[in-house]
Design an enzyme around this catalytic site. Structure first.
Site, short mmCIF file in Angstrom:
data_model
loop_
_atom_site.label_atom_id
_atom_site.label_comp_id
_atom_site.label_asym_id
_atom_site.label_seq_id
_atom_site.Cartn_x
_atom_site.Cartn_y
_atom_site.Cartn_z
N HIS A 114 -17.43 47.22 -22.62
CA HIS A 114 -18.30 47.74 -21.57
C HIS A 114 -17.59 47.81 -20.23
O HIS A 114 -17.77 48.76 -19.48
CB HIS A 114 -19.55 46.86 -21.46
CG HIS A 114 -20.58 47.41 -20.54
ND1 HIS A 114 -21.39 48.46 -20.86
CD2 HIS A 114 -20.92 47.05 -19.27
CE1 HIS A 114 -22.19 48.74 -19.85
NE2 HIS A 114 -21.92 47.90 -18.87
N ASP A 130 -21.57 52.48 -17.19
CA ASP A 130 -22.78 51.72 -16.89
C ASP A 130 -23.62 52.51 -15.88
O ASP A 130 -23.84 53.70 -16.06
CB ASP A 130 -22.42 50.32 -16.39
CG ASP A 130 -23.63 49.38 -16.34
OD1 ASP A 130 -24.01 48.87 -17.40
OD2 ASP A 130 -24.19 49.19 -15.25
N TYR A 134 -32.22 48.93 -10.28
CA TYR A 134 -32.77 49.25 -11.60
C TYR A 134 -34.22 49.67 -11.48
O TYR A 134 -34.69 50.56 -12.22
CB TYR A 134 -32.62 48.04 -12.53
CG TYR A 134 -31.30 48.00 -13.26
CD1 TYR A 134 -31.24 48.10 -14.65
CD2 TYR A 134 -30.10 47.86 -12.57
CE1 TYR A 134 -30.03 48.06 -15.33
CE2 TYR A 134 -28.89 47.84 -13.23
CZ TYR A 134 -28.86 47.93 -14.60
OH TYR A 134 -27.66 47.91 -15.27
#
Length: 409
Positions: free
Chosen positions: A378, A186, A319
């Site tokens: 994930h 990730d 982000y």
């Protein structure tokens, strides 16, 4: 602490977790006071995290989850903080009991934390206790990303994955490691990819389990069935699963108000990531059937960490730094530097897309290890810790060399 460390702020300080009981009381009060939306109007998750899942999670959180158990797990491991580039970085540092252990810095992602990596500590640092070999052991460094968990929040913009990568290189230097490897998934894959491209002194190899270049500007072939399936999965993600990414990359502060005010809003936001992990977590709460290590308690350990540290907004801002408009503009027209160190890659079947070997080879000319495993998604280290650890050991096995004695922190 030396005079130089005092002046430079480079001291490595022991750390332990101690959450006031009042914070847990407030959490339970807020859970009881939740204002619930009406049920979604569809039978699937196409409108978002489903009511049955969140209500089951909230009930368990309020009555059965024990944060003190997670706190004790963390405090059973050596934890430290050190200031790097204006941020107090929290990290777990577990030295292997075995000689010639390879130093490994491993980076979590969003919506995760160091909590998702706790069950790989044993298999990586003490392989014989899990059916492995002593010569495959690692000294393990698990930092919390800036603005996540017990690391402090950046007080200025610009903490993109490249800056984090430079901070991790400084952390490993500060710990006395002059030969080490790095791993991540990730956001952690972005940090690890950046480390490979920066090639700091001492880094001899990387392993990732998410192909971050597939979300960038690189064009990949779609000649085979496997390549077409990967491209279709990415297209589906962009069309129907990209909302959290877009929100945090463009308006992190807006969602941050809800994430700091409502624990249920925070939990729903963290759950709404990818279809595979969502469905596994939903089964754990609604049906009581966990997949691998994605149990109700383990999932809530992670959510509670975000809540108690108040890092929902600062994690979202990461982000904006790495993937927002300003970051995209700064990177426009700049071809990424090649990764010069050996690269390992593992494809887990439940990942957002299954990376074909051909794509990994196009991304990394130095790809030396590639494997597709039969389970995990994930949150690979969290869901299947022993399988994940086996992959990390296999990827770095060719890079092992004689150990140079390291100073103790």
């Amino acid at each position: 602490m030396t005079a130089v460390e005092q002046k430079s702020g480079s001291a490595i300080r022991p750390f332990s977790v101690s959450v006031p009981e009042e914070a847990l009381t407030d959490l339970r009060r807020r859970l009881a006071a939740t204002r619930w939306p009406t049920r979604e109007l569809v039978a699937d998750r196409s409108q978002g995290v489903q009511s049955a899942t969140v209500q089951a999670l909230a009930r368990y959180w309020a009555t059965d989850h024990d944060w003190r158990r997670c706190e004790a797990r963390l405090n059973a491991l050596p934890q430290f903080t050190t200031e790097i580039d204006g941020v107090d970085v929290h990290f777990v540092h577990v030295r292997s009991p075995h000689a010639d252990a390879m130093p490994l810095v491993m980076t979590h992602g969003w919506p995760g934390s160091v909590v998702e990596m706790l069950d790989v500590v044993g298999p990586l640092t003490d392989p014989p206790a899990y059916g492995g070999r002593a010569e495959d052991a690692f000294d393990l460094v698990l930092p919390s990303l800036p603005g996540y968990g017990f690391s402090s929040e950046p007080t200025e913009p610009g903490w993109d994955v490249a800056r984090v990568a430079r901070a991790w290189a400084e952390l490993m230097r500060r710990l006395g490691y002059d030969r080490y490897v790095a791993q991540g998934g990730d956001v952690g894959a972005g940090v690890t990819d950046a480390m490979g491209r920066q090639a700091p002194g001492g880094l001899v190899g990387i392993h990732v389990n998410l192909l971050v270049t597939a979300l960038g500007g690189l064009q990949f072939p779609t000649d085979t069935e496997e390549e077409r399936a990967a491209a279709a999965a990415i297209a589906t993600f962009r069309e129907s699963g990209f909302s959290y990414f877009l929100q945090m990359a463009t308006r992190p502060q807006t969602i941050g108000y809800a994430l700091l005010d409502s624990p249920v809003a925070l939990a729903a936001w963290l759950l709404d990531h990818d279809t595979d992990s969502y469905e596994k977590i939903a089964r754990a709460f609604v049906d009581g059937q966990p997949t691998g290590n994605l149990t109700r308690d383990n999932v809530l350990d992670n959510v509670t960490l975000y809540w108690l540290t108040g890092t929902g907004a600062s994690a979202a801002r990461s982000y904006w730094d790495s993937y927002g408009v300003a970051a995209a503009a700064a990177a426009a027209g700049q071809a990424p530097r090649d990764v010069a160190v050996p690269v390992g890659f593992t494809t887990f079947p439940g990942e957002i897309w299954r990376t074909p070997r051909s794509w990994a080879e196009l991304s990394y000319r130095t790809l030396g290890y590639f494997n597709e495993v039969d389970r995990g998604g994930h949150f690979a280290a969290w869901e299947e810790p022993e399988l994940f650890a086996a992959e990390v050991r296999a990827a770095f096995a060719p890079l092992r060399g004689p150990r140079i004695p390291q100073p103790r922190s």
